[in-house]
Design a protein around this motif. Structure first.
Motif, PDB file in Angstrom:
ATOM      1  N   ALA B   1      -0.852  18.231 -24.049  1.00 46.28           N
ATOM      2  CA  ALA B   1       0.323  19.091 -25.061  1.00 46.28           C
ATOM      3  C   ALA B   1       1.594  18.449 -25.051  1.00 46.28           C
ATOM      4  CB  ALA B   1       0.139  20.301 -24.702  1.00 46.28           C
ATOM      5  N   GLN B   2       2.277  18.792 -25.934  1.00 41.94           N
ATOM      6  CA  GLN B   2       3.587  18.106 -25.989  1.00 41.94           C
ATOM      7  C   GLN B   2       4.601  18.952 -26.325  1.00 41.94           C
ATOM      8  OE1 GLN B   2       1.085  17.008 -28.144  1.00 41.94           O
ATOM      9  NE2 GLN B   2       2.116  16.464 -30.279  1.00 41.94           N
ATOM     10  N   SER B   3       5.788  19.121 -25.856  1.00 39.89           N
ATOM     11  CA  SER B   3       6.851  20.134 -26.256  1.00 39.89           C
ATOM     12  C   SER B   3       8.143  19.435 -26.819  1.00 39.89           C
ATOM     13  CB  SER B   3       7.063  21.168 -25.182  1.00 39.89           C
ATOM     14  OG  SER B   3       7.677  20.400 -24.134  1.00 39.89           O
ATOM     15  N   VAL B   4       8.914  20.222 -27.430  1.00 37.97           N
ATOM     16  CA  VAL B   4      10.295  19.745 -27.906  1.00 37.97           C
ATOM     17  C   VAL B   4      11.367  20.748 -27.650  1.00 37.97           C
ATOM     18  CG1 VAL B   4      11.538  18.883 -29.882  1.00 37.97           C
ATOM     19  CG2 VAL B   4       9.180  18.466 -29.643  1.00 37.97           C
ATOM     20  N   THR B   5      12.461  20.240 -27.011  1.00 40.32           N
ATOM     21  CA  THR B   5      13.667  21.162 -26.889  1.00 40.32           C
ATOM     22  C   THR B   5      14.869  20.529 -27.482  1.00 40.32           C
ATOM     23  OG1 THR B   5      12.798  21.563 -24.571  1.00 40.32           O
ATOM     24  CG2 THR B   5      15.269  21.965 -24.968  1.00 40.32           C
ATOM     25  N   GLN B   6      15.559  21.158 -28.424  1.00 43.23           N
ATOM     26  CA  GLN B   6      16.921  21.064 -29.104  1.00 43.23           C
ATOM     27  C   GLN B   6      17.767  21.758 -28.155  1.00 43.23           C
ATOM     28  OE1 GLN B   6      14.647  21.165 -33.416  1.00 43.23           O
ATOM     29  NE2 GLN B   6      16.850  20.469 -33.266  1.00 43.23           N
ATOM     30  N   LEU B   7      18.622  21.101 -27.797  1.00 40.31           N
ATOM     31  CA  LEU B   7      19.658  21.488 -26.744  1.00 40.31           C
ATOM     32  C   LEU B   7      20.637  22.373 -27.170  1.00 40.31           C
ATOM     33  CD1 LEU B   7      19.467  18.076 -24.709  1.00 40.31           C
ATOM     34  CD2 LEU B   7      18.415  20.157 -23.827  1.00 40.31           C
ATOM     35  N   ASP B   8      20.795  22.405 -28.519  1.00 39.11           N
ATOM     36  CA  ASP B   8      21.873  23.276 -28.997  1.00 39.11           C
ATOM     37  C   ASP B   8      21.274  23.856 -29.849  1.00 39.11           C
ATOM     38  OD1 ASP B   8      23.203  20.104 -28.497  1.00 39.11           O
ATOM     39  OD2 ASP B   8      23.985  21.975 -27.764  1.00 39.11           O
ATOM     40  N   SER B   9      21.663  25.455 -30.196  1.00 36.98           N
ATOM     41  CA  SER B   9      20.779  26.155 -31.140  1.00 36.98           C
ATOM     42  C   SER B   9      22.130  25.951 -32.428  1.00 36.98           C
ATOM     43  CB  SER B   9      20.801  27.575 -30.873  1.00 36.98           C
ATOM     44  OG  SER B   9      22.082  28.227 -30.276  1.00 36.98           O
ATOM     45  N   GLN B  10      23.416  25.821 -32.203  1.00 33.89           N
ATOM     46  CA  GLN B  10      24.280  25.762 -33.359  1.00 33.89           C
ATOM     47  C   GLN B  10      25.230  24.737 -32.662  1.00 33.89           C
ATOM     48  OE1 GLN B  10      25.750  29.340 -35.188  1.00 33.89           O
ATOM     49  NE2 GLN B  10      24.539  30.780 -33.860  1.00 33.89           N
ATOM     50  N   VAL B  11      25.551  24.220 -33.832  1.00 32.67           N
ATOM     51  CA  VAL B  11      26.813  23.038 -33.770  1.00 32.67           C
ATOM     52  C   VAL B  11      27.739  23.035 -34.821  1.00 32.67           C
ATOM     53  CG1 VAL B  11      27.371  20.414 -33.620  1.00 32.67           C
ATOM     54  CG2 VAL B  11      25.199  21.493 -32.316  1.00 32.67           C
ATOM     55  N   PRO B  12      29.004  23.630 -34.558  1.00 37.07           N
ATOM     56  CA  PRO B  12      30.058  23.594 -35.391  1.00 37.07           C
ATOM     57  C   PRO B  12      30.752  22.405 -35.432  1.00 37.07           C
ATOM     58  CG  PRO B  12      30.864  24.738 -33.501  1.00 37.07           C
ATOM     59  CD  PRO B  12      29.353  24.230 -33.326  1.00 37.07           C
ATOM     60  N   VAL B  13      31.279  21.690 -36.557  1.00 38.69           N
ATOM     61  CA  VAL B  13      31.891  20.496 -36.483  1.00 38.69           C
ATOM     62  C   VAL B  13      32.965  20.428 -37.760  1.00 38.69           C
ATOM     63  CG1 VAL B  13      30.239  19.167 -37.821  1.00 38.69           C
ATOM     64  CG2 VAL B  13      31.888  18.036 -36.186  1.00 38.69           C
ATOM     65  N   PHE B  14      33.982  19.600 -37.560  1.00 40.58           N
ATOM     66  CA  PHE B  14      35.011  19.511 -38.661  1.00 40.58           C
ATOM     67  C   PHE B  14      34.513  18.467 -39.796  1.00 40.58           C
ATOM     68  CE2 PHE B  14      37.676  22.798 -38.339  1.00 40.58           C
ATOM     69  CZ  PHE B  14      37.958  23.020 -36.985  1.00 40.58           C
ATOM     70  N   GLU B  15      34.580  18.495 -40.963  1.00 44.81           N
ATOM     71  CA  GLU B  15      34.294  17.378 -41.849  1.00 44.81           C
ATOM     72  C   GLU B  15      35.017  16.051 -41.506  1.00 44.81           C
ATOM     73  OE1 GLU B  15      35.741  18.287 -45.727  1.00 44.81           O
ATOM     74  OE2 GLU B  15      34.089  17.377 -46.855  1.00 44.81           O
ATOM     75  N   GLU B  16      34.096  15.091 -41.761  1.00 38.77           N
ATOM     76  CA  GLU B  16      34.577  13.610 -41.311  1.00 38.77           C
ATOM     77  C   GLU B  16      34.455  13.261 -39.869  1.00 38.77           C
ATOM     78  OE1 GLU B  16      38.222  12.469 -43.229  1.00 38.77           O
ATOM     79  OE2 GLU B  16      37.538  12.985 -45.294  1.00 38.77           O
ATOM     80  N   ALA B  17      34.054  14.328 -38.883  1.00 38.60           N
ATOM     81  CA  ALA B  17      33.942  14.055 -37.284  1.00 38.60           C
ATOM     82  C   ALA B  17      32.467  13.835 -37.411  1.00 38.60           C
ATOM     83  CB  ALA B  17      34.305  15.524 -36.767  1.00 38.60           C
ATOM     84  N   PRO B  18      32.388  12.784 -36.106  1.00 39.16           N
ATOM     85  CA  PRO B  18      30.939  12.572 -35.642  1.00 39.16           C
ATOM     86  C   PRO B  18      30.400  13.671 -35.087  1.00 39.16           C
ATOM     87  CG  PRO B  18      32.495  11.842 -34.341  1.00 39.16           C
ATOM     88  CD  PRO B  18      33.453  12.456 -35.065  1.00 39.16           C
ATOM     89  N   VAL B  19      29.051  13.536 -35.269  1.00 44.49           N
ATOM     90  CA  VAL B  19      28.136  14.776 -34.908  1.00 44.49           C
ATOM     91  C   VAL B  19      26.864  14.132 -34.325  1.00 44.49           C
ATOM     92  CG1 VAL B  19      26.701  15.124 -36.657  1.00 44.49           C
ATOM     93  CG2 VAL B  19      27.186  17.068 -35.102  1.00 44.49           C
ATOM     94  N   GLU B  20      26.531  14.628 -32.917  1.00 41.76           N
ATOM     95  CA  GLU B  20      25.151  14.421 -32.313  1.00 41.76           C
ATOM     96  C   GLU B  20      24.305  15.593 -32.117  1.00 41.76           C
ATOM     97  OE1 GLU B  20      24.189  11.419 -28.911  1.00 41.76           O
ATOM     98  OE2 GLU B  20      24.616  13.570 -28.000  1.00 41.76           O
ATOM     99  N   LEU B  21      23.338  15.658 -32.605  1.00 40.23           N
ATOM    100  CA  LEU B  21      22.154  16.689 -32.227  1.00 40.23           C
ATOM    101  C   LEU B  21      21.083  16.260 -31.136  1.00 40.23           C
ATOM    102  CD1 LEU B  21      21.784  17.865 -35.870  1.00 40.23           C
ATOM    103  CD2 LEU B  21      23.488  18.553 -34.288  1.00 40.23           C
ATOM    104  N   ARG B  22      21.145  17.052 -30.352  1.00 37.81           N
ATOM    105  CA  ARG B  22      20.339  16.519 -29.127  1.00 37.81           C
ATOM    106  C   ARG B  22      18.897  17.012 -29.065  1.00 37.81           C
ATOM    107  NH1 ARG B  22      23.510  17.858 -24.089  1.00 37.81           N
ATOM    108  NH2 ARG B  22      23.929  20.035 -25.154  1.00 37.81           N
ATOM    109  N   CYS B  23      17.852  16.164 -28.714  1.00 35.33           N
ATOM    110  CA  CYS B  23      16.393  16.349 -28.621  1.00 35.33           C
ATOM    111  C   CYS B  23      15.809  15.688 -27.572  1.00 35.33           C
ATOM    112  CB  CYS B  23      15.901  15.749 -30.163  1.00 35.33           C
ATOM    113  SG  CYS B  23      14.034  16.222 -30.054  1.00 35.33           S
ATOM    114  N   ASN B  24      15.284  16.722 -26.835  1.00 32.72           N
ATOM    115  CA  ASN B  24      14.311  15.900 -25.591  1.00 32.72           C
ATOM    116  C   ASN B  24      12.880  16.445 -25.995  1.00 32.72           C
ATOM    117  OD1 ASN B  24      17.301  16.334 -24.107  1.00 32.72           O
ATOM    118  ND2 ASN B  24      15.930  14.808 -23.566  1.00 32.72           N
ATOM    119  N   TYR B  25      11.808  15.605 -25.466  1.00 33.69           N
ATOM    120  CA  TYR B  25      10.327  15.863 -25.729  1.00 33.69           C
ATOM    121  C   TYR B  25       9.817  15.749 -24.387  1.00 33.69           C
ATOM    122  CZ  TYR B  25       9.810  10.922 -25.558  1.00 33.69           C
ATOM    123  OH  TYR B  25       9.422   9.678 -25.362  1.00 33.69           O
ATOM    124  N   SER B  26       8.549  16.402 -24.365  1.00 33.48           N
ATOM    125  CA  SER B  26       7.838  16.296 -23.066  1.00 33.48           C
ATOM    126  C   SER B  26       6.386  15.981 -23.580  1.00 33.48           C
ATOM    127  CB  SER B  26       7.662  17.513 -22.361  1.00 33.48           C
ATOM    128  OG  SER B  26       6.815  17.254 -21.229  1.00 33.48           O
TER     129      SER B  26
END
Lengths: 112, 118
Positions: B1-26
């Motif tokens: 069986a596999q699982s997925v963890t998204q490390l941030d439930s909410q990410v606020p950012v300003f327009e034109e800024a870079p963003v990274e949404l994190r994901c780890n899996y097992s």
């Protein structure tokens, strides 16, 4: 459009009543899935189908049954609705495990 | 069986800024990896996927993701976000199996709500 429709879009039902949600596709895809979406849980697989009359359980299948008598329709039935089944239900279709899914617009079900 | 963890439930950012949404899996087997986006009151749309080959994959709307097998991660990035990127993002994984016996079943993470502020 993507060729997948869910009906109804919204439904309110009473505890203990049976409910059937319909997913219809015009893409002739082999695979069809039912998921429920709840805050903090993402999407969880209820049942899936890999062909006409070929179905199997997902991780949260208790209290649900499905039928697929023809390629284009995949029905999800709540045998006796409970408040814990209040959720947004999504149907998805896929031509191949390599391609990912196309999702329907969802059915918002409220059990009172 | 596999699982997925998204490390941030909410990410606020300003327009034109870079963003990274994190994901780890097992997973105990090799996997395919996906990112989906959900705009308010809509179904999910496929952003991008990793099947094999180059570990950097590009998707729609300027998003890209990098597969890191040693860290079992699949982080989503965009160099400059727009207000219209405000949505919930889901990472998902399916087993890579011979003969299609996984039936393409996806396991999803809990979702990350990206909010882009002006």
């Amino acid at each position: 459009d993507a060729g997948i429709t869910q009906s109804p879009r919204h439904k309110v039902t009473e505890t203990g009543t049976p409910v059937t949600l319909r997913c219809h596709q015009t893409e002739n895809h082999r695979y069809m899935y039912w998921y429920r979406q709840d805050p903090g849980h993402g999407l969880r697989l209820i049942h899936y189908s890999y062909g006409v009359k070929d179905t199997d359980k997902g991780e949260v299948s208790d209290g649900y049954s499905v039928s697929r008598s023809k390629t284009e329709d995949f029905l999800l039935t709540l045998e006796s609705a409970t408040s814990s089944q209040t959720s947004v239900y999504f149907c998805a279709i896929s031509e191949s495990p390599l391609y990912g899914y196309t999702f329907g617009s969802g059915t918002r079900l409220t059990v009172v | 069986a596999q699982s997925v963890t998204q490390l941030d439930s909410q990410v606020p950012v300003f327009e034109e800024a870079p963003v990274e949404l994190r994901c780890n899996y097992s997973s105990s087997v090799s996997v395919y990896l996906f990112w989906y986006v959900q705009y308010p009151n809509q179904g999910l749309q496929l952003l991008l996927k990793y099947l094999s080959g180059s570990t950097l994959v590009k998707g729609i709307n300027g998003f890209e993701a990098e597969f890191n097998k040693s860290q079992t991660s699949f982080h989503l990035r965009k160099p400059s976000v727009h207000i219209s990127d405000t949505a919930e993002y889901f990472c998902a994984v399916s087993e890579r199996s011979a003969g299609g016996t996984s039936y393409g079943k996806l396991t999803f993470g809990q979702g990350t709500i990206l909010t882009v502020h002006p």
